[in-house]
Write an enzyme that holds these catalytic residues in place. Structure first.
Site, PDB file in Angstrom:
ATOM      1  N   LYS A   1       0.846  -1.209   0.000  1.00 31.98           N
ATOM      2  CA  LYS A   1       0.000   0.000   0.000  1.00 31.98           C
ATOM      3  C   LYS A   1       0.873   1.247   0.000  1.00 31.98           C
ATOM      4  O   LYS A   1       0.603   2.210  -0.721  1.00 31.98           O
ATOM      5  CB  LYS A   1      -0.944  -0.018   1.216  1.00 31.98           C
ATOM      6  CG  LYS A   1      -2.064  -1.044   1.081  1.00 31.98           C
ATOM      7  CD  LYS A   1      -2.835  -1.251   2.378  1.00 31.98           C
ATOM      8  CE  LYS A   1      -3.813  -2.420   2.221  1.00 31.98           C
ATOM      9  NZ  LYS A   1      -4.521  -2.758   3.467  1.00 31.98           N
TER      10      LYS A   1
ATOM     11  N   GLN B   1      -4.762  -1.485   9.840  1.00 30.11           N
ATOM     12  CA  GLN B   1      -4.643  -2.806   9.218  1.00 30.11           C
ATOM     13  C   GLN B   1      -5.228  -3.879  10.146  1.00 30.11           C
ATOM     14  O   GLN B   1      -4.905  -3.922  11.339  1.00 30.11           O
ATOM     15  CB  GLN B   1      -3.165  -3.095   8.918  1.00 30.11           C
ATOM     16  CG  GLN B   1      -2.911  -4.371   8.163  1.00 30.11           C
ATOM     17  CD  GLN B   1      -3.412  -4.351   6.719  1.00 30.11           C
ATOM     18  OE1 GLN B   1      -3.308  -3.343   6.024  1.00 30.11           O
ATOM     19  NE2 GLN B   1      -3.983  -5.458   6.276  1.00 30.11           N
TER      20      GLN B   1
ATOM     21  N   ASP C   1     -11.000   2.587   4.267  1.00 32.44           N
ATOM     22  CA  ASP C   1     -11.337   1.168   4.125  1.00 32.44           C
ATOM     23  C   ASP C   1     -12.854   0.966   4.110  1.00 32.44           C
ATOM     24  O   ASP C   1     -13.329  -0.150   3.907  1.00 32.44           O
ATOM     25  CB  ASP C   1     -10.723   0.351   5.275  1.00 32.44           C
ATOM     26  CG  ASP C   1      -9.366  -0.239   4.900  1.00 32.44           C
ATOM     27  OD1 ASP C   1      -9.041  -0.255   3.685  1.00 32.44           O
ATOM     28  OD2 ASP C   1      -8.636  -0.679   5.796  1.00 32.44           O
TER      29      ASP C   1
END
Ligand code: NAP
Length: 280
Positions: free
Chosen positions: A44, A88, A111
């Site tokens: 990422k 994450q 997200d």
């Protein structure tokens, strides 16, 4: 379906938008040393840097307490230079994921996991949509798969893949069946499907004889096996399906591209004052 090629196109378009905006900040938070998570965060950051973002990488030890993590999230929520913030997953067992995800400022939740963004999607007015489901739909669109009225089967009902992908398909006027571990006769559902999205985490669960000839099959699965990285779809399905997204090289690169796209859109949303009618 070549996800790597489409991801390159999306990332090039994102880079243009970043240049226009001047500064786009993406902050990532990783707690602990899970090897797969470290790889994902690395990918990422590489993609974000290449697209001209200014990413910041926050790595905390596995022993970090929930309140310490929440303090960092609060700090990044208030940081004007941060447009997108992602934590994450998975988090260590002693941390309540739901509490942490709810603490993320919705307008920075790239997200798409905050209940506010999940709620907007469920209401049919999507704001920030989880990257993997967005990537699945973008692949189907790129290859001209007709979704209107199509019989689609989504295998998996997680909040991050199965449910949002099903909602996006419904919005596109597909007829959607969601299958999961308690589904009776998965094969019978699959054999009727024009479009299949497999998001299960079971190596090669979907076999050629389960798939309708000519169907478009999206393989979201990432399974580490003795044979290396394999998807939820057996490669033999390629003989029957009209289109198949491979693992690796299908949904994986699209997830990263769509995360960058989400971050640019979050930056624009915040610069335009946040969600209409709300005060994020
Ligand atoms: P998850 O939260 O574990 O959900 C898996 C789903 O599959 C559950 O709904 C489960 O049903 C269902 N399931 C399990 N066994 C089944 C079976 N035998 N038949 C039918 N359904 C079954 O996983 P996830 O987070 O959605 O991820 C799914 C897969 O996608 C994983 O391999 C993950 O690594 C991968 N993934 C890839 C990307 C990417 O960027 N490429 C991104 C995210 C996830 P129940 O609800 O009944 O338990």
């Amino acid at each position: 379906m070549d996800g790597a090629a489409l991801a390159r196109k999306v990332r090039a378009a994102v880079a243009g938008e970043v240049a226009e905006l001047g500064h786009v900040g993406l902050a990532t938070v990783l707690v602990g040393e899970d090897p797969a998570s470290q790889v994902y965060i690395g990918l990422k950051h590489k993609a974000a840097t290449e697209a001209g973002f200014e990413p910041t990488d926050h790595r905390l030890p596995a022993s970090t307490s929930q309140s310490e993590l929440l303090r960092l999230v609060e700090e990044l929520n208030g940081d004007e230079g941060v447009d997108g913030l992602l934590v994450q997953l998975p988090l260590p067992d002693h941390i309540d994921e739901g509490v942490v995800l709810r603490a993320i400022e919705p307008v920075k939740d790239v997200d798409g996991v905050h209940p506010m963004n999940a709620g907007f999607l469920a209401l049919g007015t999507p704001t920030i949509v989880p990257a993997t489901p967005r990537g699945c739909i973008a692949l189907l669109d790129e290859y001209g798969v007709e979704l209107e009225g199509a019989r689609t089967v989504v295998i998996g009902r997680s909040n991050i893949v199965g449910k949002p992908v099903a909602q996006l398909l419904v919005q596109r006027n597909a007829t959607v069946t969601i299958c999961h571990s308690r589904t009776r006769d998965l094969a019978a559902h699959l054999r009727e499907a024009d479009v299949v999205v497999a998001a299960v985490g079971r190596p090669r669960l979907v076999k050629a004889e389960m798939v309708k000839p000519g169907a478009a099959v999206i393989d979201v699965g990432v399974n580490r096996t003795d044979d290396g990285l394999v998807g939820d779809v057996d490669p033999g399905v390629a003989e029957v399906a009209g289109l198949l997204s491979p693992v690796p090289g299908g949904v994986g690169p699209m997830t990263i591209a769509m995360l960058l796209q989400n971050t640019v859109e979050a930056a624009r949303l915040r610069r335009n004052g946040g969600y209409p009618g709300s005060t994020p």
